[in-house]
Structure formats: structure tokens, C-alpha cells
Design a protein around this motif. Sequence first.
Motif, PDB file in Angstrom:
ATOM      1  N   UNK A  96       5.846  34.178  58.040  1.00 51.03           N
ATOM      2  CA  UNK A  96       5.462  34.014  59.446  1.00 51.03           C
ATOM      3  C   UNK A  96       5.299  32.540  59.809  1.00 51.03           C
ATOM      4  N   UNK A  97       4.691  31.771  58.917  1.00 45.59           N
ATOM      5  CA  UNK A  97       4.513  30.339  59.166  1.00 45.59           C
ATOM      6  C   UNK A  97       5.873  29.647  59.246  1.00 45.59           C
ATOM      7  N   UNK A  98       6.773  29.994  58.333  1.00 49.25           N
ATOM      8  CA  UNK A  98       8.108  29.390  58.326  1.00 49.25           C
ATOM      9  C   UNK A  98       8.858  29.722  59.614  1.00 49.25           C
TER      10      UNK A  98
ATOM     11  N   UNK B   5      16.360  21.660  60.436  1.00 49.44           N
ATOM     12  CA  UNK B   5      16.474  20.296  59.922  1.00 49.44           C
ATOM     13  C   UNK B   5      15.191  19.498  60.123  1.00 49.44           C
ATOM     14  N   UNK B   6      14.339  19.954  61.046  1.00 48.97           N
ATOM     15  CA  UNK B   6      13.107  19.224  61.317  1.00 48.97           C
ATOM     16  C   UNK B   6      11.889  19.787  60.615  1.00 48.97           C
ATOM     17  N   UNK B   7      12.098  20.759  59.725  1.00 50.28           N
ATOM     18  CA  UNK B   7      10.982  21.402  59.025  1.00 50.28           C
ATOM     19  C   UNK B   7      11.172  21.279  57.516  1.00 50.28           C
ATOM     20  N   UNK B   8      10.146  20.830  56.822  1.00 49.44           N
ATOM     21  CA  UNK B   8      10.209  20.685  55.369  1.00 49.44           C
ATOM     22  C   UNK B   8       9.383  21.773  54.686  1.00 49.44           C
ATOM     23  N   UNK B   9       9.665  21.993  53.411  1.00 49.97           N
ATOM     24  CA  UNK B   9       8.876  22.962  52.647  1.00 49.97           C
ATOM     25  C   UNK B   9       7.431  22.487  52.522  1.00 49.97           C
ATOM     26  N   UNK B  10       7.240  21.177  52.460  1.00 52.03           N
ATOM     27  CA  UNK B  10       5.880  20.634  52.393  1.00 52.03           C
ATOM     28  C   UNK B  10       5.100  20.998  53.649  1.00 52.03           C
ATOM     29  N   UNK B  11       5.762  20.905  54.799  1.00 51.23           N
ATOM     30  CA  UNK B  11       5.109  21.229  56.064  1.00 51.23           C
ATOM     31  C   UNK B  11       4.779  22.713  56.143  1.00 51.23           C
ATOM     32  N   UNK B  12       5.686  23.558  55.660  1.00 48.11           N
ATOM     33  CA  UNK B  12       5.428  25.001  55.650  1.00 48.11           C
ATOM     34  C   UNK B  12       4.206  25.304  54.797  1.00 48.11           C
ATOM     35  N   UNK B  13       4.169  24.705  53.606  1.00 50.14           N
ATOM     36  CA  UNK B  13       3.051  24.943  52.688  1.00 50.14           C
ATOM     37  C   UNK B  13       1.733  24.465  53.289  1.00 50.14           C
ATOM     38  N   UNK B  14       1.735  23.257  53.860  1.00 51.09           N
ATOM     39  CA  UNK B  14       0.505  22.712  54.441  1.00 51.09           C
ATOM     40  C   UNK B  14       0.021  23.565  55.613  1.00 51.09           C
ATOM     41  N   UNK B  15       0.954  24.033  56.438  1.00 51.59           N
ATOM     42  CA  UNK B  15       0.577  24.862  57.589  1.00 51.59           C
ATOM     43  C   UNK B  15       0.011  26.205  57.151  1.00 51.59           C
ATOM     44  N   UNK B  16       0.444  26.663  55.976  1.00 54.15           N
ATOM     45  CA  UNK B  16      -0.067  27.928  55.438  1.00 54.15           C
ATOM     46  C   UNK B  16      -1.337  27.723  54.623  1.00 54.15           C
ATOM     47  N   UNK B  17      -1.713  26.465  54.402  1.00 59.89           N
ATOM     48  CA  UNK B  17      -2.923  26.175  53.648  1.00 59.89           C
ATOM     49  C   UNK B  17      -2.762  26.342  52.153  1.00 59.89           C
ATOM     50  N   UNK B  18      -1.520  26.148  51.662  1.00 63.66           N
ATOM     51  CA  UNK B  18      -1.264  26.268  50.223  1.00 63.66           C
ATOM     52  C   UNK B  18      -0.462  25.056  49.755  1.00 63.66           C
ATOM     53  N   UNK B  19      -0.257  24.976  48.459  1.00 63.62           N
ATOM     54  CA  UNK B  19       0.546  23.895  47.902  1.00 63.62           C
ATOM     55  C   UNK B  19       2.025  24.280  47.921  1.00 63.62           C
ATOM     56  N   UNK B  20       2.901  23.276  47.766  1.00 63.27           N
ATOM     57  CA  UNK B  20       4.329  23.573  47.675  1.00 63.27           C
ATOM     58  C   UNK B  20       4.611  24.442  46.450  1.00 63.27           C
ATOM     59  N   UNK B  21       3.822  24.240  45.397  1.00 61.21           N
ATOM     60  CA  UNK B  21       4.011  25.038  44.184  1.00 61.21           C
ATOM     61  C   UNK B  21       3.801  26.523  44.477  1.00 61.21           C
ATOM     62  N   UNK B  22       2.810  26.817  45.318  1.00 65.65           N
ATOM     63  CA  UNK B  22       2.559  28.213  45.696  1.00 65.65           C
ATOM     64  C   UNK B  22       3.718  28.761  46.513  1.00 65.65           C
ATOM     65  N   UNK B  23       4.235  27.934  47.421  1.00 60.94           N
ATOM     66  CA  UNK B  23       5.389  28.351  48.225  1.00 60.94           C
ATOM     67  C   UNK B  23       6.574  28.700  47.326  1.00 60.94           C
ATOM     68  N   UNK B  24       6.852  27.825  46.354  1.00 60.31           N
ATOM     69  CA  UNK B  24       8.000  28.047  45.475  1.00 60.31           C
ATOM     70  C   UNK B  24       7.735  29.152  44.448  1.00 60.31           C
ATOM     71  N   UNK B  25       6.479  29.514  44.281  1.00 58.11           N
ATOM     72  CA  UNK B  25       6.159  30.662  43.427  1.00 58.11           C
ATOM     73  C   UNK B  25       6.656  31.950  44.084  1.00 58.11           C
TER      74      UNK B  25
END
Length: 217
Positions: free
Chosen positions: A22-24, A34-54
Motif C-alpha cells: 500500500x505504501x509503495x 523513477x522518483x521513488x526509491x526503495x529507501x523511501x518506501x521503507x522509511x514511509x512504512x516505518x521499517x528498514x530497507x532490509x525488512x522491505x527486501x525480506x
Amino acid sequence: MMERVDKTTKMSGDERRIQLIKVAISLFSRKGFNGTTTKEIAESAGVSEATLFKHFANKHELYNAILDYKSCEAGIEQIFTLFEEAAQRDLDEKDVFYQMMLQILNYHEKDEEFLRLLLHSALDGHEFAQLFVSRKIAPLYESMSHYINGRQKKRILRGDLPARLIVRAFIGMLIHHSMNKLLWDKEQRLVKASNEEVANVFSEILLSGIRNGDKKR
């Protein structure tokens, strides 16, 4: 506007996965791919990028997950089933076209966010656009064309018209109408009509051009 995420909230694996999707979707629909990064998705969801890639090993997995999630919401598989049943049961084309148009229009109205996401993906030349076409639009062309070909063989619909062009006209009317409401005519000053009225008129316009003239239905 995206809801603020409470970082202290404990979620199950499935809940976290849906939250990330939903956040993505929200970010992609507002900022483009092109204007959205995985880091931004993770931060907006309140998690780390590692959690996103999990949950999603790469962006491609995330894109597929978005399609699956939205397809389930929109009842896209039900649309495919509708045409399969229509072909098997020899259902009247007016009823079939009307019901499908109405279902699509209702979903477009309900979820403008996903329409914006699709528009961004097309304008950005992003792989999500082609993924959507190959996984959802191409099967729709196949199922609709199969139904139309069956009606053409029975001489109910004109056989001189390519089935796939009929499908494109069908989809084109709906997309143009929904995009007008989304982008240029949100207050419906140009056209004010219910989805039921639009589906009825559009299906009649289309069928008046593709039915055999000697068939009174």
C-alpha cells in the motif's frame, strides 16, 4: 495523502507485506516509479530497507505483488471468468458488455490511485507498464476476442471486423472516460452521468456498429 505509520505497531508477516504494498502504491502514484526509491518506501512504512527486501527480494517481486493485490481488489479474474462463461453459455452480448463495462467503471471510480500509478508507469516507460500489459491486458484481449469470435461465427456480430480491434474500442471508451474524470473533468462539467448510464450507452454505441444488420436483438 498517505497515513502516518506508527513505527511501534507490531504486525504479522502478511500484514507487513500488505502495508508495504500500500505504501509503495501511494508513493508510485504520486511521485512516479523513477522518483521513488526503495529507501523511501521503507522509511514511509516505518521499517528498514532490509525488512522491505525480506518481503520482496527485488523491485520486480514488489511490482508483481502490487499487480496481484490490485487484481484481487478489482475482481479482474472475475472479468476473465465472465467472458469464459459467456462463451460457454451463449450469453447475450449486450448483457455481457454492459456488466463488464460497469464493473470496470466502478473500480476506476473507487481506485483513482491505481489509475495514476498506471499512467506514471506508462509515461516513465517503466517496466511495470509492460508487466501490467502482459499479465492483465493481454489475457483480457484473449478472453474477449474468444467470445467475440464465437458470436461472429454465429453471424450475430459482423465477421468483417477484427475481434482485437473491437476489444480495443471497448477498452478505449472506458479508459478515455475514466481518465477524463480523473484528470480534466473531475467536477463532471463536460459530462455528468452515472456509471450505469455510461455503461449502457457505451455498450449500445459499440454494439450498434458491430452487430449484423439483419439481426434484431
